[in-house]
Motif scaffolding. Sequence first.
Motif, PDB file in Angstrom:
ATOM      1  N   GLN A 150       0.833  -1.191  -0.056  1.00  0.00           N
ATOM      2  CA  GLN A 150      -0.132  -0.054   0.085  1.00  0.00           C
ATOM      3  C   GLN A 150       0.841   1.193   0.065  1.00  0.00           C
ATOM      4  OE1 GLN A 150      -2.390  -0.689   3.504  1.00  0.00           O
ATOM      5  NE2 GLN A 150      -3.751  -1.941   2.633  1.00  0.00           N
ATOM      6  N   ARG A 151       1.865   1.233   0.752  1.00  0.00           N
ATOM      7  CA  ARG A 151       3.019   2.493   0.839  1.00  0.00           C
ATOM      8  C   ARG A 151       4.268   1.801   0.876  1.00  0.00           C
ATOM      9  NH1 ARG A 151       1.164   4.957   6.423  1.00  0.00           N
ATOM     10  NH2 ARG A 151       3.274   5.799   6.139  1.00  0.00           N
ATOM     11  N   LEU A 152       4.840   2.414  -0.224  1.00  0.00           N
ATOM     12  CA  LEU A 152       6.234   2.149  -0.413  1.00  0.00           C
ATOM     13  C   LEU A 152       7.053   2.475   0.822  1.00  0.00           C
ATOM     14  CD1 LEU A 152       8.640   0.867  -2.209  1.00  0.00           C
ATOM     15  CD2 LEU A 152       8.858   3.123  -3.041  1.00  0.00           C
ATOM     16  N   ALA A 153       6.942   3.511   1.652  1.00  0.00           N
ATOM     17  CA  ALA A 153       7.726   3.648   2.806  1.00  0.00           C
ATOM     18  C   ALA A 153       7.654   2.743   3.727  1.00  0.00           C
ATOM     19  CB  ALA A 153       6.923   5.143   3.363  1.00  0.00           C
ATOM     20  N   LEU A 154       6.590   2.105   3.907  1.00  0.00           N
ATOM     21  CA  LEU A 154       6.391   0.976   5.047  1.00  0.00           C
ATOM     22  C   LEU A 154       7.444  -0.012   4.492  1.00  0.00           C
ATOM     23  CD1 LEU A 154       2.430   1.002   5.393  1.00  0.00           C
ATOM     24  CD2 LEU A 154       4.263   1.877   6.865  1.00  0.00           C
TER      25      LEU A 154
ATOM     26  N   LEU B  31      10.312  -0.302  10.687  1.00  0.00           N
ATOM     27  CA  LEU B  31      11.767  -0.577  11.030  1.00  0.00           C
ATOM     28  C   LEU B  31      12.203  -1.499  12.230  1.00  0.00           C
ATOM     29  CD1 LEU B  31      14.623   0.961   9.855  1.00  0.00           C
ATOM     30  CD2 LEU B  31      14.559   1.921  12.041  1.00  0.00           C
ATOM     31  N   VAL B  32      11.671  -0.762  13.408  1.00  0.00           N
ATOM     32  CA  VAL B  32      11.803  -1.671  14.630  1.00  0.00           C
ATOM     33  C   VAL B  32      11.404  -3.315  14.660  1.00  0.00           C
ATOM     34  CG1 VAL B  32      11.266  -1.714  17.128  1.00  0.00           C
ATOM     35  CG2 VAL B  32      11.714   0.423  16.044  1.00  0.00           C
ATOM     36  N   ILE B  33      10.067  -3.531  13.871  1.00  0.00           N
ATOM     37  CA  ILE B  33       9.624  -4.839  13.691  1.00  0.00           C
ATOM     38  C   ILE B  33      10.557  -5.575  12.864  1.00  0.00           C
ATOM     39  CG2 ILE B  33       7.674  -6.250  12.615  1.00  0.00           C
ATOM     40  CD1 ILE B  33       5.987  -4.300  13.869  1.00  0.00           C
TER      41      ILE B  33
ATOM     42  N   LEU C  80      12.383  -3.233   5.182  1.00  0.00           N
ATOM     43  CA  LEU C  80      13.558  -3.821   4.497  1.00  0.00           C
ATOM     44  C   LEU C  80      14.950  -3.369   5.464  1.00  0.00           C
ATOM     45  CD1 LEU C  80      14.795  -5.563   2.455  1.00  0.00           C
ATOM     46  CD2 LEU C  80      14.824  -3.433   1.072  1.00  0.00           C
ATOM     47  N   GLY C  81      14.811  -1.799   5.635  1.00  0.00           N
ATOM     48  CA  GLY C  81      15.926  -1.435   6.418  1.00  0.00           C
ATOM     49  C   GLY C  81      16.031  -2.123   7.736  1.00  0.00           C
ATOM     50  N   GLY C  82      14.944  -2.450   8.241  1.00  0.00           N
ATOM     51  CA  GLY C  82      15.044  -2.984   9.806  1.00  0.00           C
ATOM     52  C   GLY C  82      15.429  -4.394   9.443  1.00  0.00           C
ATOM     53  N   VAL C  83      15.212  -5.174   8.861  1.00  0.00           N
ATOM     54  CA  VAL C  83      15.557  -6.565   8.478  1.00  0.00           C
ATOM     55  C   VAL C  83      16.974  -6.436   8.059  1.00  0.00           C
ATOM     56  CG1 VAL C  83      15.322  -8.611   6.788  1.00  0.00           C
ATOM     57  CG2 VAL C  83      13.174  -7.579   7.651  1.00  0.00           C
TER      58      VAL C  83
END
Length: 180
Positions: A57-61, A146-148, A66-69
Amino acid sequence: MPAHLTSYLIMLPLLAWMVWKRVSRQFGRQPIRRKRMIARIVIFVVLGGLMALSGLQRLALAEGLLGGVLIGGAVGLVGLRLTRFEIDPVKGDCYVPNPWIGALLTALLLGRLAWRLFETWQMQATAGGAAAMQPMGHALTPLTLLVIGLLVGYYIVYFTGLLIHHRRFQRSHPGIATPL
Protein backbone atom coordinates in the motif's frame (compact mmCIF):
# COMPACT_ATOMS: atom_id res chain seq x y z
CA MET A 1 -16.44 -0.24 30.46
CA PRO A 2 -15.77 1.33 27.03
CA ALA A 3 -15.05 -1.12 24.22
CA HIS A 4 -11.68 0.42 23.36
CA LEU A 5 -10.43 -0.18 26.93
CA THR A 6 -11.38 -3.87 26.79
CA SER A 7 -8.78 -4.54 24.11
CA TYR A 8 -6.12 -2.92 26.31
CA LEU A 9 -7.11 -5.18 29.22
CA ILE A 10 -6.43 -8.19 27.01
CA MET A 11 -3.40 -6.82 25.16
CA LEU A 12 -1.35 -5.35 28.03
CA PRO A 13 -1.10 -8.50 30.22
CA LEU A 14 -0.25 -10.56 27.13
CA LEU A 15 2.41 -8.02 26.14
CA ALA A 16 3.83 -8.01 29.69
CA TRP A 17 4.06 -11.81 29.69
CA MET A 18 5.81 -11.82 26.28
CA VAL A 19 8.32 -9.19 27.43
CA TRP A 20 9.03 -11.10 30.64
CA LYS A 21 9.68 -14.31 28.65
CA ARG A 22 11.91 -12.41 26.21
CA VAL A 23 13.95 -10.76 28.96
CA SER A 24 14.40 -14.05 30.83
CA ARG A 25 15.91 -15.61 27.68
CA GLN A 26 18.53 -12.87 27.44
CA PHE A 27 20.41 -13.81 30.60
CA GLY A 28 22.28 -16.91 31.63
CA ARG A 29 22.94 -20.21 29.97
CA GLN A 30 20.29 -21.31 27.50
CA PRO A 31 20.07 -24.82 26.05
CA ILE A 32 19.84 -25.06 22.28
CA ARG A 33 16.40 -26.46 21.47
CA ARG A 34 16.31 -27.12 17.76
CA LYS A 35 12.57 -27.55 17.28
CA ARG A 36 11.74 -24.35 19.15
CA MET A 37 14.34 -22.39 17.23
CA ILE A 38 13.11 -23.71 13.89
CA ALA A 39 9.55 -22.82 14.90
CA ARG A 40 10.66 -19.30 15.86
CA ILE A 41 12.47 -18.85 12.56
CA VAL A 42 9.31 -19.89 10.69
CA ILE A 43 7.18 -17.53 12.81
CA PHE A 44 9.52 -14.61 12.16
CA VAL A 45 9.62 -15.34 8.41
CA VAL A 46 5.81 -15.44 8.30
CA LEU A 47 5.56 -12.28 10.43
CA GLY A 48 8.02 -10.50 8.16
CA GLY A 49 6.09 -11.64 5.08
CA LEU A 50 2.79 -10.42 6.50
CA MET A 51 4.32 -7.09 7.43
CA ALA A 52 5.78 -6.82 3.92
CA LEU A 53 2.24 -7.03 2.55
CA SER A 54 1.53 -3.67 4.18
CA GLY A 55 4.32 -2.29 1.99
CA LEU A 56 2.14 -2.98 -1.03
CA GLN A 57 0.00 0.00 0.00
CA ARG A 58 2.77 2.43 0.88
CA LEU A 59 6.34 2.10 -0.33
CA ALA A 60 7.69 3.86 2.78
CA LEU A 61 6.40 1.00 4.92
CA ALA A 62 8.24 -1.58 2.80
CA GLU A 63 11.40 0.52 2.96
CA GLY A 64 11.17 0.72 6.76
CA LEU A 65 10.71 -3.02 7.05
CA LEU A 66 13.52 -3.84 4.62
CA GLY A 67 15.88 -1.43 6.36
CA GLY A 68 15.03 -2.97 9.71
CA VAL A 69 15.56 -6.52 8.42
CA LEU A 70 18.97 -5.60 6.98
CA ILE A 71 20.10 -3.81 10.15
CA GLY A 72 18.66 -6.62 12.29
CA GLY A 73 20.55 -9.22 10.26
CA ALA A 74 23.81 -7.31 10.82
CA VAL A 75 23.07 -7.04 14.55
CA GLY A 76 22.29 -10.78 14.56
CA LEU A 77 25.75 -11.51 13.16
CA VAL A 78 27.32 -9.28 15.83
CA GLY A 79 25.20 -11.07 18.44
CA LEU A 80 26.50 -14.42 17.26
CA ARG A 81 30.09 -13.20 17.54
CA LEU A 82 29.43 -12.05 21.11
CA THR A 83 27.59 -15.22 22.16
CA ARG A 84 29.48 -17.67 24.33
CA PHE A 85 28.95 -21.37 23.74
CA GLU A 86 29.30 -23.82 26.60
CA ILE A 87 28.77 -27.49 27.31
CA ASP A 88 26.58 -28.22 30.30
CA PRO A 89 26.75 -31.76 31.73
CA VAL A 90 22.95 -31.91 32.00
CA LYS A 91 21.68 -29.59 29.25
CA GLY A 92 24.36 -30.38 26.66
CA ASP A 93 25.16 -27.70 24.07
CA CYS A 94 24.24 -24.28 25.49
CA TYR A 95 24.73 -20.66 24.59
CA VAL A 96 24.98 -17.50 26.65
CA PRO A 97 23.57 -14.57 24.68
CA ASN A 98 25.02 -11.09 24.99
CA PRO A 99 22.71 -9.31 27.45
CA TRP A 100 23.45 -5.84 26.05
CA ILE A 101 22.12 -6.65 22.59
CA GLY A 102 19.01 -8.27 24.05
CA ALA A 103 18.44 -5.33 26.38
CA LEU A 104 18.86 -2.84 23.53
CA LEU A 105 16.40 -4.67 21.27
CA THR A 106 13.88 -5.01 24.09
CA ALA A 107 14.22 -1.31 24.96
CA LEU A 108 13.70 -0.32 21.32
CA LEU A 109 10.60 -2.49 21.02
CA LEU A 110 9.08 -1.32 24.30
CA GLY A 111 9.94 2.30 23.57
CA ARG A 112 8.29 2.18 20.16
CA LEU A 113 5.20 0.38 21.49
CA ALA A 114 4.88 2.88 24.34
CA TRP A 115 5.24 5.79 21.94
CA ARG A 116 2.58 4.39 19.57
CA LEU A 117 0.21 3.75 22.50
CA PHE A 118 0.79 7.29 23.71
CA GLU A 119 0.12 8.70 20.23
CA THR A 120 -3.05 6.61 19.90
CA TRP A 121 -4.25 7.68 23.34
CA GLN A 122 -3.52 11.31 22.52
CA MET A 123 -5.39 11.09 19.19
CA GLN A 124 -8.37 9.45 20.91
CA ALA A 125 -8.43 12.18 23.53
CA THR A 126 -8.29 15.04 20.99
CA ALA A 127 -10.52 13.50 18.32
CA GLY A 128 -13.16 12.21 20.71
CA GLY A 129 -12.58 8.55 19.89
CA ALA A 130 -12.59 8.95 16.10
CA ALA A 131 -9.00 7.72 15.95
CA ALA A 132 -10.12 4.39 17.40
CA MET A 133 -12.09 3.78 14.22
CA GLN A 134 -9.00 3.91 11.98
CA PRO A 135 -8.01 0.66 10.28
CA MET A 136 -4.81 -1.06 11.45
CA GLY A 137 -2.93 -0.04 8.31
CA HIS A 138 -2.96 3.58 9.47
CA ALA A 139 -1.33 2.58 12.77
CA LEU A 140 1.74 1.28 10.95
CA THR A 141 4.49 3.75 10.29
CA PRO A 142 7.88 3.28 8.61
CA LEU A 143 9.59 3.66 12.00
CA THR A 144 7.37 1.02 13.59
CA LEU A 145 8.11 -1.37 10.73
CA LEU A 146 11.82 -0.55 11.02
CA VAL A 147 11.75 -1.72 14.66
CA ILE A 148 9.70 -4.82 13.77
CA GLY A 149 12.05 -5.54 10.86
CA LEU A 150 15.01 -5.14 13.20
CA LEU A 151 13.63 -7.88 15.45
CA VAL A 152 12.65 -10.11 12.52
CA GLY A 153 16.07 -9.83 10.87
CA TYR A 154 17.93 -10.26 14.15
CA TYR A 155 16.12 -13.39 15.25
CA ILE A 156 16.17 -15.07 11.86
CA VAL A 157 19.94 -14.60 11.57
CA TYR A 158 20.65 -15.29 15.26
CA PHE A 159 18.62 -18.50 15.53
CA THR A 160 19.93 -19.73 12.18
CA GLY A 161 23.49 -19.13 13.41
CA LEU A 162 22.75 -20.98 16.65
CA LEU A 163 21.40 -23.94 14.68
CA ILE A 164 24.49 -23.98 12.45
CA HIS A 165 26.71 -23.95 15.55
CA HIS A 166 24.65 -26.74 17.07
CA ARG A 167 24.99 -28.87 13.93
CA ARG A 168 28.78 -28.43 14.07
CA PHE A 169 28.73 -29.25 17.78
CA GLN A 170 26.80 -32.48 17.17
CA ARG A 171 29.28 -33.57 14.50
CA SER A 172 32.30 -32.88 16.70
CA HIS A 173 30.76 -34.36 19.90
CA PRO A 174 28.72 -37.40 18.82
CA GLY A 175 28.44 -38.87 22.34
CA ILE A 176 26.86 -35.86 24.05
CA ALA A 177 23.07 -35.80 23.93
CA THR A 178 21.28 -32.48 23.73
CA PRO A 179 17.61 -31.67 24.35
CA LEU A 180 15.34 -31.08 21.36
